[in-house]
Design a protein around this motif. Sequence first.
Motif, PDB file in Angstrom:
ATOM      1  N   SER A 128      12.951  10.951   0.510  1.00  0.00           N
ATOM      2  CA  SER A 128      13.884  10.385   1.494  1.00  0.00           C
ATOM      3  C   SER A 128      14.373   9.022   1.029  1.00  0.00           C
ATOM      4  O   SER A 128      14.055   8.584  -0.073  1.00  0.00           O
ATOM      5  CB  SER A 128      13.205  10.328   2.868  1.00  0.00           C
TER       6      SER A 128
ATOM      7  N   ILE B  77      -3.303   5.813  -3.768  1.00  0.00           N
ATOM      8  CA  ILE B  77      -4.462   6.696  -3.881  1.00  0.00           C
ATOM      9  C   ILE B  77      -4.313   7.641  -5.078  1.00  0.00           C
ATOM     10  O   ILE B  77      -5.310   8.108  -5.638  1.00  0.00           O
ATOM     11  CB  ILE B  77      -4.621   7.464  -2.540  1.00  0.00           C
ATOM     12  N   ALA B  78      -3.082   7.915  -5.482  1.00  0.00           N
ATOM     13  CA  ALA B  78      -2.846   8.825  -6.613  1.00  0.00           C
ATOM     14  C   ALA B  78      -3.250   8.129  -7.917  1.00  0.00           C
ATOM     15  O   ALA B  78      -2.732   7.046  -8.220  1.00  0.00           O
ATOM     16  CB  ALA B  78      -1.377   9.224  -6.664  1.00  0.00           C
TER      17      ALA B  78
ATOM     18  N   ASP C 250      -7.350   4.667   8.081  1.00  0.00           N
ATOM     19  CA  ASP C 250      -8.156   4.341   6.904  1.00  0.00           C
ATOM     20  C   ASP C 250      -7.671   3.029   6.268  1.00  0.00           C
ATOM     21  O   ASP C 250      -8.455   2.105   6.024  1.00  0.00           O
ATOM     22  CB  ASP C 250      -8.048   5.524   5.918  1.00  0.00           C
TER      23      ASP C 250
ATOM     24  N   ILE D 123       0.853  -1.185   0.000  1.00  0.00           N
ATOM     25  CA  ILE D 123       0.000   0.000   0.000  1.00  0.00           C
ATOM     26  C   ILE D 123       0.892   1.240   0.000  1.00  0.00           C
ATOM     27  O   ILE D 123       1.674   1.444   0.937  1.00  0.00           O
ATOM     28  CB  ILE D 123      -0.927   0.061   1.244  1.00  0.00           C
ATOM     29  N   GLY D 124       0.738   2.053  -1.032  1.00  0.00           N
ATOM     30  CA  GLY D 124       1.634   3.201  -1.237  1.00  0.00           C
ATOM     31  C   GLY D 124       2.637   2.825  -2.314  1.00  0.00           C
ATOM     32  O   GLY D 124       3.478   1.948  -2.106  1.00  0.00           O
ATOM     33  N   ALA D 125       2.495   3.450  -3.481  1.00  0.00           N
ATOM     34  CA  ALA D 125       3.388   3.127  -4.611  1.00  0.00           C
ATOM     35  C   ALA D 125       4.394   4.251  -4.826  1.00  0.00           C
ATOM     36  O   ALA D 125       4.787   4.549  -5.955  1.00  0.00           O
ATOM     37  CB  ALA D 125       2.569   2.879  -5.874  1.00  0.00           C
ATOM     38  N   GLY D 126       4.791   4.890  -3.718  1.00  0.00           N
ATOM     39  CA  GLY D 126       5.821   5.930  -3.801  1.00  0.00           C
ATOM     40  C   GLY D 126       7.194   5.280  -3.902  1.00  0.00           C
ATOM     41  O   GLY D 126       7.318   4.136  -4.368  1.00  0.00           O
ATOM     42  N   ASN D 127       8.195   5.981  -3.414  1.00  0.00           N
ATOM     43  CA  ASN D 127       9.568   5.469  -3.545  1.00  0.00           C
ATOM     44  C   ASN D 127       9.772   4.121  -2.862  1.00  0.00           C
ATOM     45  O   ASN D 127      10.274   3.179  -3.472  1.00  0.00           O
ATOM     46  CB  ASN D 127      10.550   6.481  -2.959  1.00  0.00           C
ATOM     47  N   VAL D 128       9.400   4.046  -1.590  1.00  0.00           N
ATOM     48  CA  VAL D 128       9.654   2.800  -0.849  1.00  0.00           C
ATOM     49  C   VAL D 128       8.758   1.674  -1.369  1.00  0.00           C
ATOM     50  O   VAL D 128       9.232   0.574  -1.668  1.00  0.00           O
ATOM     51  CB  VAL D 128       9.444   2.987   0.674  1.00  0.00           C
TER      52      VAL D 128
ATOM     53  N   VAL E 180       5.657   0.633   7.471  1.00  0.00           N
ATOM     54  CA  VAL E 180       6.887   1.374   7.151  1.00  0.00           C
ATOM     55  C   VAL E 180       6.688   2.881   7.393  1.00  0.00           C
ATOM     56  O   VAL E 180       7.637   3.631   7.594  1.00  0.00           O
ATOM     57  CB  VAL E 180       7.299   1.140   5.668  1.00  0.00           C
ATOM     58  N   THR E 181       5.429   3.308   7.393  1.00  0.00           N
ATOM     59  CA  THR E 181       5.102   4.735   7.507  1.00  0.00           C
ATOM     60  C   THR E 181       5.594   5.325   8.833  1.00  0.00           C
ATOM     61  O   THR E 181       5.447   4.707   9.881  1.00  0.00           O
ATOM     62  CB  THR E 181       3.567   4.913   7.384  1.00  0.00           C
ATOM     63  N   ASN E 182       6.128   6.510   8.775  1.00  0.00           N
ATOM     64  CA  ASN E 182       6.621   7.214   9.972  1.00  0.00           C
ATOM     65  C   ASN E 182       5.575   8.138  10.577  1.00  0.00           C
ATOM     66  O   ASN E 182       4.704   8.603   9.854  1.00  0.00           O
ATOM     67  CB  ASN E 182       7.864   8.034   9.597  1.00  0.00           C
TER      68      ASN E 182
ATOM     69  N   LEU F  97       2.438  10.594   4.122  1.00  0.00           N
ATOM     70  CA  LEU F  97       2.997  11.837   3.601  1.00  0.00           C
ATOM     71  C   LEU F  97       4.404  12.008   4.140  1.00  0.00           C
ATOM     72  O   LEU F  97       4.706  11.563   5.235  1.00  0.00           O
ATOM     73  CB  LEU F  97       2.173  13.030   4.080  1.00  0.00           C
TER      74      LEU F  97
ATOM     75  N   THR G  96       3.208   1.418   3.208  1.00  0.00           N
ATOM     76  CA  THR G  96       4.146   2.544   3.045  1.00  0.00           C
ATOM     77  C   THR G  96       3.374   3.836   2.765  1.00  0.00           C
ATOM     78  O   THR G  96       3.986   4.871   2.490  1.00  0.00           O
ATOM     79  CB  THR G  96       5.149   2.305   1.890  1.00  0.00           C
TER      80      THR G  96
HETATM   81  N1  APR Z   1      -3.817   5.021   0.321  1.00  0.00           N
HETATM   82  C1  APR Z   1      -2.861   4.622  -0.560  1.00  0.00           C
HETATM   83  N2  APR Z   1      -1.756   5.349  -0.818  1.00  0.00           N
HETATM   84  C2  APR Z   1      -1.606   6.508  -0.171  1.00  0.00           C
HETATM   85  C3  APR Z   1      -2.544   6.984   0.768  1.00  0.00           C
HETATM   86  C4  APR Z   1      -3.702   6.168   1.002  1.00  0.00           C
HETATM   87  N3  APR Z   1      -4.651   6.541   1.863  1.00  0.00           N
HETATM   88  N4  APR Z   1      -2.118   8.168   1.227  1.00  0.00           N
HETATM   89  C5  APR Z   1      -0.931   8.431   0.639  1.00  0.00           C
HETATM   90  N5  APR Z   1      -0.621   7.433  -0.214  1.00  0.00           N
HETATM   91  C6  APR Z   1       0.554   7.294  -1.079  1.00  0.00           C
HETATM   92  C7  APR Z   1       0.976   8.592  -1.752  1.00  0.00           C
HETATM   93  O1  APR Z   1       0.157   8.903  -2.864  1.00  0.00           O
HETATM   94  C8  APR Z   1       2.416   8.278  -2.143  1.00  0.00           C
HETATM   95  O2  APR Z   1       2.517   7.808  -3.472  1.00  0.00           O
HETATM   96  O3  APR Z   1       1.693   6.914  -0.334  1.00  0.00           O
HETATM   97  C9  APR Z   1       2.826   7.163  -1.162  1.00  0.00           C
HETATM   98  C10 APR Z   1       4.037   7.535  -0.291  1.00  0.00           C
HETATM   99  O4  APR Z   1       5.130   7.591  -1.121  1.00  0.00           O
HETATM  100  P1  APR Z   1       6.332   8.663  -0.977  1.00  0.00           P
HETATM  101  O5  APR Z   1       5.740  10.004  -0.714  1.00  0.00           O
HETATM  102  O6  APR Z   1       7.245   8.452  -2.129  1.00  0.00           O
HETATM  103  O7  APR Z   1       7.050   8.229   0.360  1.00  0.00           O
HETATM  104  P2  APR Z   1       8.141   7.073   0.554  1.00  0.00           P
HETATM  105  O8  APR Z   1       9.494   7.641   0.384  1.00  0.00           O
HETATM  106  O9  APR Z   1       7.755   5.871  -0.221  1.00  0.00           O
HETATM  107  O10 APR Z   1       7.965   6.783   2.107  1.00  0.00           O
HETATM  108  C11 APR Z   1       6.766   6.189   2.597  1.00  0.00           C
HETATM  109  O11 APR Z   1       7.813   5.321   4.540  1.00  0.00           O
HETATM  110  O12 APR Z   1       9.973   5.609   5.252  1.00  0.00           O
HETATM  111  C12 APR Z   1       8.645   6.017   5.421  1.00  0.00           C
HETATM  112  O13 APR Z   1       8.784   8.315   6.177  1.00  0.00           O
HETATM  113  C13 APR Z   1       8.465   7.479   5.105  1.00  0.00           C
HETATM  114  O14 APR Z   1       6.215   7.604   5.933  1.00  0.00           O
HETATM  115  C14 APR Z   1       7.009   7.529   4.762  1.00  0.00           C
HETATM  116  C15 APR Z   1       6.772   6.166   4.100  1.00  0.00           C
END
Ligand code: APR
Length: 294
Positions: free
Chosen positions: A212, A32-33, A99, A6-11, A116-118, A78, A75
């Motif tokens: 990060s 979500i994006a 959520d 869950i969360g397709a950002g960097n991590v 993984v989220t902080n 924000l 993951t």
């Molecule tokens: N449902 C699904 N995805 C979501 C939601 C949600 N409700 N809210 C936010 N996101 C997605 C964002 O759209 C974003 O693509 O989570 C992703 C987070 O990705 P990045 O901003 O690239 O963050 P990232 O570097 O991957 O880190 C994720 O891990 O190490 C920790 O501190 C860091 O809390 C952060 C998390």
Amino acid sequence: MKIAVIGAGNVGAMVAGRVVDAGLADVVLIDIAPGLAKGKALDISDSRPITGSLSKIEGSEDLKATQGAGIVVVTAGLARKPGMSRDDLLRKNSEIIKDVSGKIKRYSPSAIVIVVTNPLDAMTYLAMKTTGFEPARVIGMAGVLDSARFMNAVSPDIAVTQDEKVFMMGSHGDTMVAINRSDGLDDKIFKQGAERARNRGAEIVGHLKTGSAYFAPSAAVFYMLKAILKNENRTVCCSAYLQGEYGEKDIYIGVPVVLGSSGVVRIIEIEFTEQEKKAFKKSVSQIHETIAKI
Ligand code: APR
């Protein structure tokens, strides 16, 4: 076995890529994006004929697609933006974790959850409380990463793996507790290495400017996934729920655990020195303060 990320950002994307490249499991990537998870999933999928992996990956905006996942990696969140206080971030990420955790409970009630989220320890606590899953099935990723940073700092020329002798416990933050059980590690190098590891996240952010760390964090998640999927019963530092261990209760904090197919098989209680005990207590207080705010 299906792994949901869950969360397709960097991590998250990097975790998904590592899992598919290694052929460890099938993956469902969620964000979500609009389009983000779908696009990255297609891209990752295209590397399969190159790597020879048979793992499948799909992307979606809807957590319903994660239905029946055996492990869910969270993951979503924000990153702190300029002008945003730590408390603002805490509020925002707490909403996201609540959520997402509610949906994990609905769609994958038997899953093991890796958060993984902080701020990590507080978010893992919140995920456990919201899902209502037994604590052994909700685990925070921090210790593997912090310990790796620590080991890399004290012995950069040696290809060490997690060797259970030099590691990080406590909170995933300023009050993490460096443990040295190796013979022959010079005290000065130990202290410098610990400081370097503690500041590593900020050091990386300082260079990147935006975003990060994600290479080592995703490697750490992969390490945990492998321990669970292959039932390795491996000793790994994770944020785990204490119920009397180390004299603490109702808290998630970094400790060594045995990780296997059921999640945390057991928590390992190491003997602290007086100094380590004090540092761990400080970490405990800091996490309780954060948890109290959510
Ligand atoms: N449902 C699904 N995805 C979501 C939601 C949600 N409700 N809210 C936010 N996101 C997605 C964002 O759209 C974003 O693509 O989570 C992703 C987070 O990705 P990045 O901003 O690239 O963050 P990232 O570097 O991957 O880190 C994720 O891990 O190490 C920790 O501190 C860091 O809390 C952060 C998390």
